[in-house]
Design a protein around this motif. Sequence first.
Motif, mmCIF file in Angstrom:
data_model
loop_
_atom_site.group_PDB
_atom_site.id
_atom_site.type_symbol
_atom_site.label_atom_id
_atom_site.label_comp_id
_atom_site.label_asym_id
_atom_site.label_seq_id
_atom_site.Cartn_x
_atom_site.Cartn_y
_atom_site.Cartn_z
ATOM 1 N N SER A 123 1.018 -1.732 0.650
ATOM 2 C CA SER A 123 -0.080 0.230 0.021
ATOM 3 C C SER A 123 0.322 1.503 -0.337
ATOM 4 O O SER A 123 2.169 1.396 1.017
ATOM 5 C CB SER A 123 -0.727 0.335 1.072
ATOM 6 O OG SER A 123 -1.541 0.735 1.443
ATOM 7 N N GLY A 124 0.246 2.189 -1.206
ATOM 8 C CA GLY A 124 1.534 3.542 -1.026
ATOM 9 C C GLY A 124 2.838 3.534 -1.432
ATOM 10 O O GLY A 124 2.688 4.571 -2.124
ATOM 11 N N ALA A 125 3.095 2.475 -2.222
ATOM 12 C CA ALA A 125 4.106 2.077 -3.334
ATOM 13 C C ALA A 125 3.761 3.197 -4.537
ATOM 14 O O ALA A 125 4.743 3.133 -5.270
ATOM 15 C CB ALA A 125 4.042 0.623 -3.402
ATOM 16 N N GLY A 126 3.074 3.607 -4.615
ATOM 17 C CA GLY A 126 3.033 3.784 -6.143
ATOM 18 C C GLY A 126 2.181 3.203 -7.675
ATOM 19 O O GLY A 126 1.906 3.078 -8.706
ATOM 20 N N LYS A 127 1.372 2.053 -7.464
ATOM 21 C CA LYS A 127 0.934 1.876 -8.605
ATOM 22 C C LYS A 127 0.179 2.113 -8.971
ATOM 23 O O LYS A 127 -0.281 1.883 -10.736
ATOM 24 C CB LYS A 127 -0.440 0.581 -7.535
ATOM 25 C CG LYS A 127 0.465 -0.557 -6.688
ATOM 26 C CD LYS A 127 -0.401 -1.971 -6.378
ATOM 27 C CE LYS A 127 -0.890 -1.563 -4.722
ATOM 28 N NZ LYS A 127 -0.721 -1.410 -4.148
ATOM 29 N N GLU A 128 -0.934 3.031 -8.839
ATOM 30 C CA GLU A 128 -2.261 3.710 -9.694
ATOM 31 C C GLU A 128 -1.013 5.207 -10.438
ATOM 32 O O GLU A 128 -1.354 5.293 -11.835
ATOM 33 C CB GLU A 128 -2.668 4.580 -9.166
ATOM 34 C CG GLU A 128 -3.966 5.491 -10.130
ATOM 35 C CD GLU A 128 -5.067 6.044 -9.006
ATOM 36 O OE1 GLU A 128 -5.238 6.752 -10.009
ATOM 37 O OE2 GLU A 128 -5.253 5.957 -7.654
ATOM 38 N N VAL A 129 0.534 5.347 -10.237
ATOM 39 C CA VAL A 129 0.542 5.569 -10.998
ATOM 40 C C VAL A 129 1.773 5.419 -11.722
ATOM 41 O O VAL A 129 1.879 5.569 -12.576
ATOM 42 C CB VAL A 129 1.869 6.836 -9.622
ATOM 43 C CG1 VAL A 129 3.074 7.328 -10.078
ATOM 44 C CG2 VAL A 129 1.714 7.671 -8.670
ATOM 45 N N ALA A 130 1.564 3.820 -11.668
ATOM 46 C CA ALA A 130 2.216 3.070 -12.502
ATOM 47 C C ALA A 130 1.545 2.298 -13.306
ATOM 48 O O ALA A 130 1.985 3.167 -14.872
ATOM 49 C CB ALA A 130 2.983 1.464 -12.273
ATOM 50 N N GLN A 180 11.197 1.629 8.510
ATOM 51 C CA GLN A 180 10.459 0.582 7.726
ATOM 52 C C GLN A 180 9.322 1.390 6.338
ATOM 53 O O GLN A 180 9.732 0.826 5.554
ATOM 54 C CB GLN A 180 9.920 -0.527 8.592
ATOM 55 C CG GLN A 180 10.945 -1.279 9.689
ATOM 56 C CD GLN A 180 12.173 -1.588 8.632
ATOM 57 O OE1 GLN A 180 11.563 -2.626 7.426
ATOM 58 N NE2 GLN A 180 12.772 -1.197 9.105
ATOM 59 N N TRP A 181 9.301 2.521 6.795
ATOM 60 C CA TRP A 181 8.012 2.610 6.220
ATOM 61 C C TRP A 181 7.083 2.686 5.395
ATOM 62 O O TRP A 181 7.211 2.086 4.456
ATOM 63 C CB TRP A 181 8.727 3.927 4.612
ATOM 64 C CG TRP A 181 10.418 4.300 5.115
ATOM 65 C CD1 TRP A 181 11.181 4.489 5.060
ATOM 66 C CD2 TRP A 181 9.170 6.266 5.771
ATOM 67 N NE1 TRP A 181 11.644 5.756 5.167
ATOM 68 C CE2 TRP A 181 10.497 6.616 5.807
ATOM 69 C CE3 TRP A 181 8.402 6.868 6.112
ATOM 70 C CZ2 TRP A 181 10.539 7.759 5.910
ATOM 71 C CZ3 TRP A 181 8.560 7.885 6.771
ATOM 72 C CH2 TRP A 181 8.982 8.894 6.532
ATOM 73 N N PRO A 182 6.094 1.611 6.459
ATOM 74 C CA PRO A 182 5.663 0.005 5.874
ATOM 75 C C PRO A 182 4.152 1.582 4.488
ATOM 76 O O PRO A 182 3.155 -0.005 4.277
ATOM 77 C CB PRO A 182 4.566 -0.297 7.502
ATOM 78 C CG PRO A 182 4.388 0.898 8.182
ATOM 79 C CD PRO A 182 6.693 2.100 7.617
ATOM 80 N N GLY A 183 3.808 2.541 4.850
ATOM 81 C CA GLY A 183 3.019 2.960 3.900
ATOM 82 C C GLY A 183 3.859 3.834 3.973
ATOM 83 O O GLY A 183 3.101 4.560 1.946
ATOM 84 N N ASN A 184 5.029 3.713 2.897
ATOM 85 C CA ASN A 184 5.604 4.006 1.603
ATOM 86 C C ASN A 184 5.593 5.303 1.371
ATOM 87 O O ASN A 184 5.625 5.917 2.222
ATOM 88 C CB ASN A 184 5.458 2.934 0.376
ATOM 89 C CG ASN A 184 5.630 1.149 0.625
ATOM 90 O OD1 ASN A 184 7.147 1.281 0.587
ATOM 91 N ND2 ASN A 184 4.379 0.699 1.191
ATOM 92 N N MET A 185 5.653 5.719 -0.124
ATOM 93 C CA MET A 185 5.316 6.641 -0.482
ATOM 94 C C MET A 185 4.188 7.726 -0.211
ATOM 95 O O MET A 185 4.466 8.817 0.132
ATOM 96 C CB MET A 185 5.270 7.036 -2.174
ATOM 97 C CG MET A 185 6.642 7.046 -2.694
ATOM 98 S SD MET A 185 7.817 8.267 -2.673
ATOM 99 C CE MET A 185 9.377 7.929 -3.336
ATOM 100 N N ARG A 186 3.244 7.079 0.390
ATOM 101 C CA ARG A 186 2.308 7.586 0.709
ATOM 102 C C ARG A 186 2.651 8.192 2.293
ATOM 103 O O ARG A 186 1.855 9.351 2.481
ATOM 104 C CB ARG A 186 0.941 6.927 0.504
ATOM 105 C CG ARG A 186 -0.565 7.865 1.179
ATOM 106 C CD ARG A 186 -1.845 6.667 1.340
ATOM 107 N NE ARG A 186 -2.233 6.424 -0.387
ATOM 108 C CZ ARG A 186 -1.972 4.525 -0.323
ATOM 109 N NH1 ARG A 186 -2.427 3.969 0.474
ATOM 110 N NH2 ARG A 186 -2.215 4.135 -2.039
ATOM 111 N N GLN A 187 2.567 7.251 3.147
ATOM 112 C CA GLN A 187 3.319 7.678 4.717
ATOM 113 C C GLN A 187 4.562 8.304 4.490
ATOM 114 O O GLN A 187 4.013 9.860 5.501
ATOM 115 C CB GLN A 187 3.630 5.926 5.293
ATOM 116 C CG GLN A 187 4.076 7.196 6.176
ATOM 117 C CD GLN A 187 4.816 5.605 6.859
ATOM 118 O OE1 GLN A 187 5.212 4.225 6.661
ATOM 119 N NE2 GLN A 187 5.647 5.376 8.371
ATOM 120 N N LEU A 188 5.410 9.033 3.217
ATOM 121 C CA LEU A 188 6.565 10.020 3.467
ATOM 122 C C LEU A 188 6.106 11.053 3.379
ATOM 123 O O LEU A 188 6.520 11.957 3.626
ATOM 124 C CB LEU A 188 7.569 9.566 2.676
ATOM 125 C CG LEU A 188 8.337 10.405 1.984
ATOM 126 C CD1 LEU A 188 9.261 10.574 3.919
ATOM 127 C CD2 LEU A 188 9.972 10.287 0.959
#
Length: 474
Positions: A176-183, A358-366
Motif C-alpha cells: 500500500s502506498g508504493a505507487g500502483k496507480e502512478v504506474a 521501515q516506511w510500511p505506508g511507503n510513499m503515501r506515508q512519506l
Amino acid sequence: MSTRASQPVLLVEDTRSLAMMYENVLKNAGHAVECAYLAAEGKALHKGASGRLVLLDLMLPDGDGLDLLSEMREADPTGKVIVITANGSINRAVDAMRGGAFDFLVKPFDERRLLSAVDNALLEIAKSGRARRAKPKLEVGGFHGFIGDSPGMREVYHLISEIGRSTATVFITGESGAGKEVAAQALHAESGRADGPFIALNCGAIPRDLLESEVFGHLRGSFTGAIADKPGAAAAADGGTLFLDEICEMDLALQTKLLRFLQTSTVTPVGATTPRKVDARIICATNRNPVEEVRAGRFREDLFYRLHVVPIHLPPLRERGEDVIVAAESFLRRYSADEGKRFTRVSPELAEIMRNLQWPGNMRQLQNVMWNIVLLHDGEEATPDMLPPGLAEPMKAPQPQAQRNGAIATDGAAPPIGVSARVEPLVGATMAEVEREFIEATIAAHDGSVPKAARVLDLSPSTIYRKRESWAKE
C-alpha cells in the motif's frame, strides 16, 4: 486512421480458413499481407527482415511458435511480433510476452481488436525507426510522476517503457502506498491510447452490491435507486485504459463477468440484454499476494492467468536507498511552496533516520510525514525533532521480499505506525477477537478516523464500517 506498413505484414497461421479471414480484414483496412502456413515458410519469408510486423500463431504443425518468436526477435530487433493463441493456451501467450512479443490475440477475436493491435505495433515501428531505447528517459528525479532513480525503480521504468505500446493486460503488485496507480498512469501515458480516457476504479472502496454497476453500468430502473442510465467504468474507458485497483476485493460472481469482458471485449449493463463493444486496455493492481488468493479460492485461477500477462512489482520504499531522501526533499519543497514556508532540504541527521525507517505506508506515508513537518514547523532545514511523535521509534523489521518483476509479490509490511505499543498479550483469544482489537486500536490511534485507519490497514473503509456494524450487534 490506420498506420501503413513499409512492407507486407507477415501472417503465419496454419489454419487456412482463419488465415484467409485475417488476411481479408487486414487488406480491407489497407494493409499488404504475406501469408505463411508453416513455421519453416514463415522463417524463410522473414529472413533478412528489418522493422517488420509479424502475426504469429503459436501452434504450428512443424515447430513451436515460441521458438520461432525468439528467432524472429533476434533476427529483427526493430520489428514487432503479435502472437495468436487459443483461449485455453493463455499461459503460452504470457510466455510469449515475456519472450519479447509486442502483443497477443486470443482466439476468437474480432476485427476491431486485430486492427487495433496491428495499428499500435506499426505506430511503434514507425515512431522509432530503430531499436527501442535500452533505457527510458527520466524526468528530473523520476519518471511519469514517480520520484527516485534507484536500480529497482529503473527496472520498473524500463519495463513500463517496453510494454507501454502493447495492449496486453498488466498486473501491478506492491505494498500500500508504493505507487500502483502512478504506474498505471505511466503505462497509459506511454501507450498509443494516451489521448484516450484513463479510468481508475478502486474495487475495495465500493460496496459489493454496487460494484457491477460501477464497472459495467446499468439501465434506468434496473434496480432500486437506478434513476438514470449509467455507462460504467468499462464503457467510459473505451479507447483508453481501465485501471482496476484492489482487484482481489472483487467477488467471484463479478470476476466471472470480468473474465467474459476480457474474452469478448463486450459489456452488458445491469438490466440490459444487448452487449456493446468496448476497446479498453486493462491494468489491475493489488497489495495482496494474488497466488495465495487463488489458492484460497477467493480469486478465479482462469481470470488470474488472463490478467497476469505482464507483471510489474513495485519495490517498497525501504528497499529504494536514496530515493527516500530525494522524495522527502521533493515533497518538502512542494508543500513549503504551497504553505509559504522556507524549507528546502532535510538535515543530515534526519536523512540518516529516514534511511533506517521501515516506511510500511511507503510513499503515501512519506508524503504525510513531510506535510506534517511543513504545517507545524518552519525553517530552511527539516530536523529530527520535527518528526511526528513515535515515527522514529524502533520497529520490527518486515520479512524480506525476494521479489523481482516477472514474479509474484508477497506482502511483508511491518505493523502500521501509530498503533499503540501497549497491546496486551492476546494468547487464548480467538482470531476474530484479535482482529477486532487490532482494528479498533488502529482507529483510536488515528483520532477515530475510519478512512485513515483503513489506509494503514490496507482495507476499504466500507469493510471496516461493515465489521463495526456486526460487532455492535453482538
